[in-house]
Enzyme design. Structure first.
Site, PDB file in Angstrom:
ATOM      1  N   HIS A 132       1.130   3.429  -1.504  1.00 31.31           N
ATOM      2  CA  HIS A 132       0.882   2.049  -1.069  1.00 31.31           C
ATOM      3  C   HIS A 132      -0.536   1.663  -1.492  1.00 31.31           C
ATOM      4  CE1 HIS A 132      -1.400  -0.250   2.060  1.00 31.31           C
ATOM      5  NE2 HIS A 132      -0.480  -1.147   1.779  1.00 31.31           N
ATOM      6  N   TYR A 135      -5.129  -5.021  -2.125  1.00 31.24           N
ATOM      7  CA  TYR A 135      -6.491  -5.529  -2.193  1.00 31.24           C
ATOM      8  C   TYR A 135      -6.422  -7.036  -2.014  1.00 31.24           C
ATOM      9  CZ  TYR A 135      -7.553  -0.854  -3.646  1.00 31.24           C
ATOM     10  OH  TYR A 135      -7.669   0.513  -3.652  1.00 31.24           O
ATOM     11  N   ARG A 311       6.640 -15.641   3.625  1.00 32.33           N
ATOM     12  CA  ARG A 311       7.784 -15.252   2.813  1.00 32.33           C
ATOM     13  C   ARG A 311       8.244 -13.869   3.282  1.00 32.33           C
ATOM     14  NH1 ARG A 311       9.565 -13.536  -2.465  1.00 32.33           N
ATOM     15  NH2 ARG A 311      10.994 -15.092  -3.326  1.00 32.33           N
TER      16      ARG A 311
END
Length: 353
Positions: A132, A135, A311
């Site tokens: 994973h 930034y 979303r």
């Protein structure tokens, strides 16, 4: 916010950087497994303001009676960017103030801007670790004046910061992989101050911890947040670390650029390791732990679900395609087993470099 070495606003520079980084990372995965389906590129617009691009890997579900493709390096993955703006409601501000000391006590909704890249890769082989990284850059401003609005400029800056990190989550422990991952990230950090890697490695170990299981999600990496030009709780005033907007952005770029060399060699080394159903079962149990952390504790997931117009498909992209839970599973309880050796490291964080 503009910086001292470029005429471009920081929000534009971050958007340009994460767009290129997304292309570079997706290209690296597609080059590694050229016979696999390509990542699906999904461009989207946010009704409340902003855009994004989700690059998602999944093997298509075949028609009835046709066996699914099982020889791909990846089982599921996503490399997403979002560049969004709008109004930040009071509940989201309250949630963020608990984690960001630079945010003053604000009454009512305020404009915000956020840009970031977020990725999660779930390989098919049980010996290849999940990874994973994300930034991000965030701004909160005052509402623009009529003059600023007419010029297409944001209002006066109230607070800004960078955050992010990268961490490795294997199902089976290969110490050389952990050393390579941490060393590559440490080298990227060290160029921006000797205090950076130790502080952010410790923060990562603390953050990616599952309290109800008493174990870490994985082997860590780095994690940081609220990194700006103000004093930071993770550093002493005399510590060597990036402080100006330009210095912090340079560090974030170095950390982002370190992703491919930190992870792709590990994936290439483990992707074709022989495995069996026992190891697959353990991999799915570990993925269950991954799901527990992401849905119960992860701040980014919580904030995303609270943001108007979020979303949901992109937020939940981090979850694996398949996971498993067993009642009182015996796997991992024998300290001499390969599963038990991983659990020991998850319960007792280790210094890898």
């Amino acid at each position: 916010m503009a910086d001292t070495t470029s005429d471009k606003p920081m929000r534009q520079r971050v958007e340009e950087y994460i767009s290129k980084l997304q292309d570079d990372i997706v290209s690296a995965f597609e080059k590694l497994d050229p016979n696999a389906p390509a990542f699906k590129r999904d461009e989207w617009l946010r009704a409340q303001g902003g855009r994004g691009r989700s690059c998602v890997f999944a093997v298509p579900v075949p028609p009835a009676g046709v066996a699914p493709q099982q020889d791909t390096v990846l089982e599921k993955g996503g490399v997403n960017i979002s560049v969004v703006h709008g109004m930040l409601p009071p509940p989201a501000i309250k949630q963020m103030r608990a984690d960001h000391s630079s945010i003053p006590d604000i009454q009512g909704s305020v404009p915000f801007f956020a840009a970031g890249i977020s990725l999660v890769i779930h390989p098919r082989n049980p010996h290849a670790p999940t990874v994973h990284a994300n930034y991000r850059y965030f701004e909160i401003t005052e509402p623009p004046t009529e003059e600023e609005q007419a010029a297409g400029k944001p209002g006066k800056l109230i607070a800004w910061w960078f955050g992010g990190g990268s961490d490795l989550t294997p199902s089976y422990l290969y110490e050389e992989d952990a050393v390579h991952f941490h060393r590559t990230i440490k080298d990227a950090c060290d160029a921006h101050g000797a205090a950076v890697y130790p502080a952010f490695k410790k923060w990562c170990d603390e953050y990616f911890f599952i309290p109800h299981r008493g174990e870490a999600r994985g082997l860590g990496g780095i994690f940081f947040d609220d990194l700006c030009d103000e004093a930071h709780s993770r550093f002493q005033p005399s510590d060597a670390r990036p402080k100006s907007p330009e210095e912090i952005f340079a560090f974030v770029r170095a950390a982002g650029d370190a992703f491919v060399p930190s992870y792709l060699p590990i994936l290439e080394r483990r992707a074709r390791t022989p495995s069996d159903e026992h190891e697959r079962r353990w991999q799915l149990l570990r993925r269950g732990r991954y799901v527990e952390f992401n849905l119960v504790y992860d701040r980014g997931t919580k904030f995303g679900l609270m943001t108007p117009g979020a979303r949901i498909e992109s937020i939940l992209m981090s979850l694996p395609e398949t996971a498993r839970w067993e009642y009182m599973s015996e796997l991992g309880t024998d300290p001499e087993s390969r599963e038990g050796k991983l659990v020991e490291v998850l319960k007792n964080a280790r210094e890898w470099v």
